[in-house]
Design a protein around this motif. Structure first.
Motif, PDB file in Angstrom:
ATOM      1  N   LYS A  99       3.162   0.720  17.803  1.00 55.28           N
ATOM      2  CA  LYS A  99       2.018   0.545  16.898  1.00 55.28           C
ATOM      3  C   LYS A  99       2.470   0.594  15.444  1.00 55.28           C
ATOM      4  O   LYS A  99       1.872  -0.039  14.580  1.00 55.28           O
ATOM      5  CB  LYS A  99       0.985   1.638  17.152  1.00 55.28           C
ATOM      6  N   THR A 100       3.519   1.375  15.173  1.00 52.52           N
ATOM      7  CA  THR A 100       4.029   1.458  13.804  1.00 52.52           C
ATOM      8  C   THR A 100       4.547   0.090  13.366  1.00 52.52           C
ATOM      9  O   THR A 100       4.340  -0.332  12.227  1.00 52.52           O
ATOM     10  CB  THR A 100       5.173   2.487  13.718  1.00 52.52           C
ATOM     11  N   GLN A 126       1.584  -2.122  12.595  1.00 54.77           N
ATOM     12  CA  GLN A 126       1.004  -1.708  11.321  1.00 54.77           C
ATOM     13  C   GLN A 126       1.849  -2.235  10.155  1.00 54.77           C
ATOM     14  O   GLN A 126       1.326  -2.808   9.198  1.00 54.77           O
ATOM     15  CB  GLN A 126       0.950  -0.171  11.279  1.00 54.77           C
ATOM     16  N   ASP A 127       3.168  -2.052  10.264  1.00 53.98           N
ATOM     17  CA  ASP A 127       4.085  -2.537   9.216  1.00 53.98           C
ATOM     18  C   ASP A 127       3.991  -4.057   9.082  1.00 53.98           C
ATOM     19  O   ASP A 127       4.029  -4.600   7.986  1.00 53.98           O
ATOM     20  CB  ASP A 127       5.530  -2.142   9.532  1.00 53.98           C
ATOM     21  N   GLU A 162       0.834  -5.021   7.298  1.00 55.02           N
ATOM     22  CA  GLU A 162       0.996  -4.687   5.880  1.00 55.02           C
ATOM     23  C   GLU A 162       1.923  -5.682   5.189  1.00 55.02           C
ATOM     24  O   GLU A 162       1.657  -6.128   4.084  1.00 55.02           O
ATOM     25  CB  GLU A 162       1.568  -3.266   5.723  1.00 55.02           C
ATOM     26  N   ARG A 207       0.246  -8.917   4.395  1.00 57.96           N
ATOM     27  CA  ARG A 207      -0.679  -8.766   3.270  1.00 57.96           C
ATOM     28  C   ARG A 207       0.108  -8.750   1.945  1.00 57.96           C
ATOM     29  O   ARG A 207      -0.274  -9.421   0.990  1.00 57.96           O
ATOM     30  CB  ARG A 207      -1.459  -7.465   3.473  1.00 57.96           C
ATOM     31  N   ILE A 208       1.187  -7.974   1.914  1.00 55.70           N
ATOM     32  CA  ILE A 208       2.029  -7.901   0.710  1.00 55.70           C
ATOM     33  C   ILE A 208       2.549  -9.301   0.365  1.00 55.70           C
ATOM     34  O   ILE A 208       2.528  -9.733  -0.785  1.00 55.70           O
ATOM     35  CB  ILE A 208       3.219  -6.937   0.925  1.00 55.70           C
ATOM     36  N   ARG A 257       1.264 -12.212   1.128  1.00 54.48           N
ATOM     37  CA  ARG A 257       0.203 -13.090   0.604  1.00 54.48           C
ATOM     38  C   ARG A 257      -0.094 -12.760  -0.857  1.00 54.48           C
ATOM     39  O   ARG A 257      -0.279 -13.662  -1.670  1.00 54.48           O
ATOM     40  CB  ARG A 257      -1.067 -12.941   1.450  1.00 54.48           C
ATOM     41  N   GLN A 258      -0.134 -11.467  -1.173  1.00 53.43           N
ATOM     42  CA  GLN A 258      -0.392 -11.048  -2.559  1.00 53.43           C
ATOM     43  C   GLN A 258       0.735 -11.530  -3.473  1.00 53.43           C
ATOM     44  O   GLN A 258       0.500 -12.063  -4.557  1.00 53.43           O
ATOM     45  CB  GLN A 258      -0.489  -9.515  -2.641  1.00 53.43           C
ATOM     46  N   PRO A 283       5.730  -4.348  -8.705  1.00 52.11           N
ATOM     47  CA  PRO A 283       5.250  -3.416  -7.675  1.00 52.11           C
ATOM     48  C   PRO A 283       5.266  -4.041  -6.285  1.00 52.11           C
ATOM     49  O   PRO A 283       5.508  -3.356  -5.293  1.00 52.11           O
ATOM     50  CB  PRO A 283       3.829  -3.081  -8.117  1.00 52.11           C
ATOM     51  N   TRP A 284       5.000  -5.350  -6.221  1.00 54.08           N
ATOM     52  CA  TRP A 284       4.982  -6.039  -4.925  1.00 54.08           C
ATOM     53  C   TRP A 284       6.389  -6.176  -4.372  1.00 54.08           C
ATOM     54  O   TRP A 284       6.591  -6.134  -3.157  1.00 54.08           O
ATOM     55  CB  TRP A 284       4.303  -7.407  -5.054  1.00 54.08           C
ATOM     56  N   LYS A 309       8.749  -4.001  -4.652  1.00 58.06           N
ATOM     57  CA  LYS A 309       9.091  -2.710  -4.046  1.00 58.06           C
ATOM     58  C   LYS A 309       8.468  -2.573  -2.667  1.00 58.06           C
ATOM     59  O   LYS A 309       9.119  -2.152  -1.723  1.00 58.06           O
ATOM     60  CB  LYS A 309       8.628  -1.563  -4.939  1.00 58.06           C
ATOM     61  N   SER A 310       7.170  -2.913  -2.572  1.00 56.94           N
ATOM     62  CA  SER A 310       6.492  -2.822  -1.277  1.00 56.94           C
ATOM     63  C   SER A 310       7.104  -3.780  -0.262  1.00 56.94           C
ATOM     64  O   SER A 310       7.289  -3.434   0.900  1.00 56.94           O
ATOM     65  CB  SER A 310       5.006  -3.152  -1.431  1.00 56.94           C
TER      66      SER A 310
END
Lengths: 378, 199
Positions: free
Chosen positions: A147-148, A151-152, A155, A158-159, A161-162, A183-184, A186-187
């Motif tokens: 599940k981790t 989840q990753d 995420e 999403r990162i 796409r941003q 900031p993106w 780094k994520s």
């Protein structure tokens, strides 16, 4: 894990279908277009929260209906009963899951609860097609096990796409994205590296399973391989800091390209898998027969991997695979599959099955015609 | 088309614009309003208009308030050396309920989200930097929501703030209090493990 029963309402051509499944082999027989695959699709839907064929939920809803509903009763290896239900409404375009009669927090929370392995003609793309198909295979296996990871993965998307939006806006407006990206970045590096580490760990344990499965099926000494090809070279997976430093460095090197294309140029969304047979690229040089054996072996290895990781036997869904495999190979597959656990098989012709296929407690035959399912052959 | 009177339809349509209110609930509310005493209805309508007219944003922290600066910013008992940065006024409300935080707040008015067209210039970041450099602030606590956008905003702010403030911290991610370990979802558990602390 086994499916005890499935109910299908307003899903594809099934208006009201109930299936009491057998614990071993379940054969769905019928002509093309009668709704065999839809039954298999419904089971995978309950497990993976989406179809392995259709891109959207609206597509599987019957024309002129407001809602489809699927219900499944499952039984775990230890005998624990589980119940899962999904409803999709046309007006709200929302689907909701109930697991054990409680609303699921998210679709992601359902994935992996009822592990399945799907083999269908579409999946030949895994060994023959584009890298996207291989990444989809990879993600679906690991996400069911962890599940981790899922989840990753969500995420990371999403990162991505941003971050791509910043790059694209900058390109259209002909200006530098500047420090908006920072900031993106780094994520992206953090979450992306976590995904890559898990993929690398997956291959470390998957390779042996693949080799075993391939030898059983091919019955010869051909040596298959599956190597993880990340979007940039990682010499060692032992140091997390090192991987992140490499990733950051790669991002810097792709700066110009990213400004030109308006999309993120490096990361796990550009990963690939290299399949080999006898050390030679399967995608480029394998024969049709080798491709098929490799694909079936992949699926058996996937089954093996999920079973070990979850401590729960997955359900095997074999859709229309006998048209693809020759008589010898399909017989081997079916023999192998029956020793594994519960299997659902679709076919247009019962004659392609090995003798000894007697309906009984373990083997059930269902005749599918015009969206209705009847047990036994009529 | 309308099954009831036009005025009821209109009222229901107004209710349906509110978040979390669907068509059915909107009708239920509209019909309930009809059953209310006239005074009650007038007082409800007044409350709506009143709130809209009187409420403005605090010129210091951007929280919603009737007085400017707001009650928290003008409270002499609050610790002026600590500022907690949050996304929305509702976050201030949640944190205030704990009665644990005695510092000041700064409401950003959202988070970085390029997909929604929200960049640094759309958030009250300049105001935050102004506060930090004009008064003696010892610590900034970043309390964004634990999602992708909250994370990016935290990273962005920490880089800007670190040269200006002695201590930049972020709220911990982990297990909800009062729940069982076995019921926590895997993602929360793994984050909690990641953020473990020495005892």
């Amino acid at each position: 894990m086994k499916v005890v029963s499935v109910e299908i309402r307003n899903f594809r051509n099934h208006t009201d279908t109930t299936l009491e499944c057998g614990g071993g082999l379940n054969v769905l027989v019928g002509n093309n277009g009668e709704g065999k695959t839809n039954v298999v699709e419904a089971i995978s839907y309950l497990s993976l929260t989406k179809s392995f064929y259709a891109a959207s939920d609206a597509v599987v809803l019957q024309v002129g209906r407001d809602e489809f509903a699927l219900k499944g009763d499952f039984s775990g290896d230890t005998g624990v009963r589980r119940h899962v239900e999904v409803r999709y409404r046309r007006d709200t375009a929302r689907k909701t899951f109930l697991v054990d009669h409680t609303a699921a927090e998210s679709l992601a929370s359902v994935v992996g609860e009822f592990p399945v392995v799907v083999l269908s003609p579409e999946q030949t793309g895994i060994t023959m097609g584009a890298p996207t198909e291989r990444r989809r295979f990879l993600d679906l296996v690991i996400a069911q096990a962890s599940k981790t990871y899922l989840q990753d993965l969500l995420e990371y998307r999403r990162i991505l796409r941003q971050r791509n939006k910043i790059l694209l806006d900058a390109r259209i407006q002909r200006r530098e994205p500047g420090d908006a990206l920072e900031p993106w970045n780094k994520s992206l590096v953090e979450t992306g590296s976590a995904l890559m580490e898990r993929r690398a760990a997956f291959f470390a344990s998957f390779k042996d399973a693949l080799e075993r499965a391939y030898r059983t099926l091919a019955g010869n000494e051909e040596h298959p391989g599956a190597d993880y090809v990340p979007s940039f070279k990682v010499p060692s997976w032992s140091d997390p800091k090192e991987i992140r430093a490499l990733f950051e460095d790669e991002l810097r090197q792709h700066e110009d390209e990213e400004r030109r294309t308006g999309a993120t140029g490096v990361g796990p969304h550009r990963d690939d898998i290299e399949f080999t047979i006898g050390g030679i690229s399967a995608r480029k040089f394998a024969s049709q027969g080798q491709h098929r054996t490799l694909l079936v072996a992949l699926k058996i290895a996937e089954f093996d991997y999920l079973k070990r990781q979850k401590g729960e036997t997955p359900i095997l869904l074999l859709d229309d695979v006998f048209g693809e495999l020759d008589g010898h190979r399909s017989e081997r597959l079916l023999e192998e599959a029956q020793t594994l656990g519960q299997v659902f098989v679709t076919t247009t012709d019962l004659r392609s099955f090995p003798r000894g296929l007697v309906p009984g407690e373990k083997t059930k035959v269902f005749e599918v015609e015009g969206g209705t399912v009847m047990e036994g052959v009529h | 088309m309308a099954y009831t009177a036009e005025s009821v339809e209109h009222l229901a349509a107004q209710f349906a614009q509110l978040p979390g209110i669907g068509r059915k609930t909107a009708y239920r509310l509209a019909l309930y309003v009809l059953k209310m005493d006239k005074e009650e209805v007038v007082s409800l309508a007044r409350a709506l208009v009143n709130a809209k007219e009187k409420i403005r944003y605090c010129s210091v922290c951007s929280n919603i308030t009737e007085t400017d600066p707001c009650g928290i910013c003008s409270n002499a008992k609050r610790d002026r050396t600590v500022i907690c940065v949050v996304e929305e006024p509702s976050d201030v409300l949640a944190l205030e309920k704990t009665n644990e935080f005695k510092g000041l707040y700064h409401v950003l008015g959202g988070v970085l989200s390029p997909l929604d067209g929200i960049g640094p210039e759309d958030l009250r970041i300049k105001e935050l930097l102004g506060r930090v450099s004009s008064s003696s602030v010892d610590e900034i606590i970043l309390a964004m929501n634990p999602n992708v956008e909250g994370e990016a905003t935290t990273l962005y702010l920490s880089k800007l703030l670190k040269p200006l403030v002695g201590k930049v911290t972020r709220v911990a991610r982990g297990l909800p209090v009062g729940s069982d370990l076995e019921y926590a979802d895997e993602a929360t558990l793994s984050r909690a493990l990641e953020g473990r602390i020495a005892v």
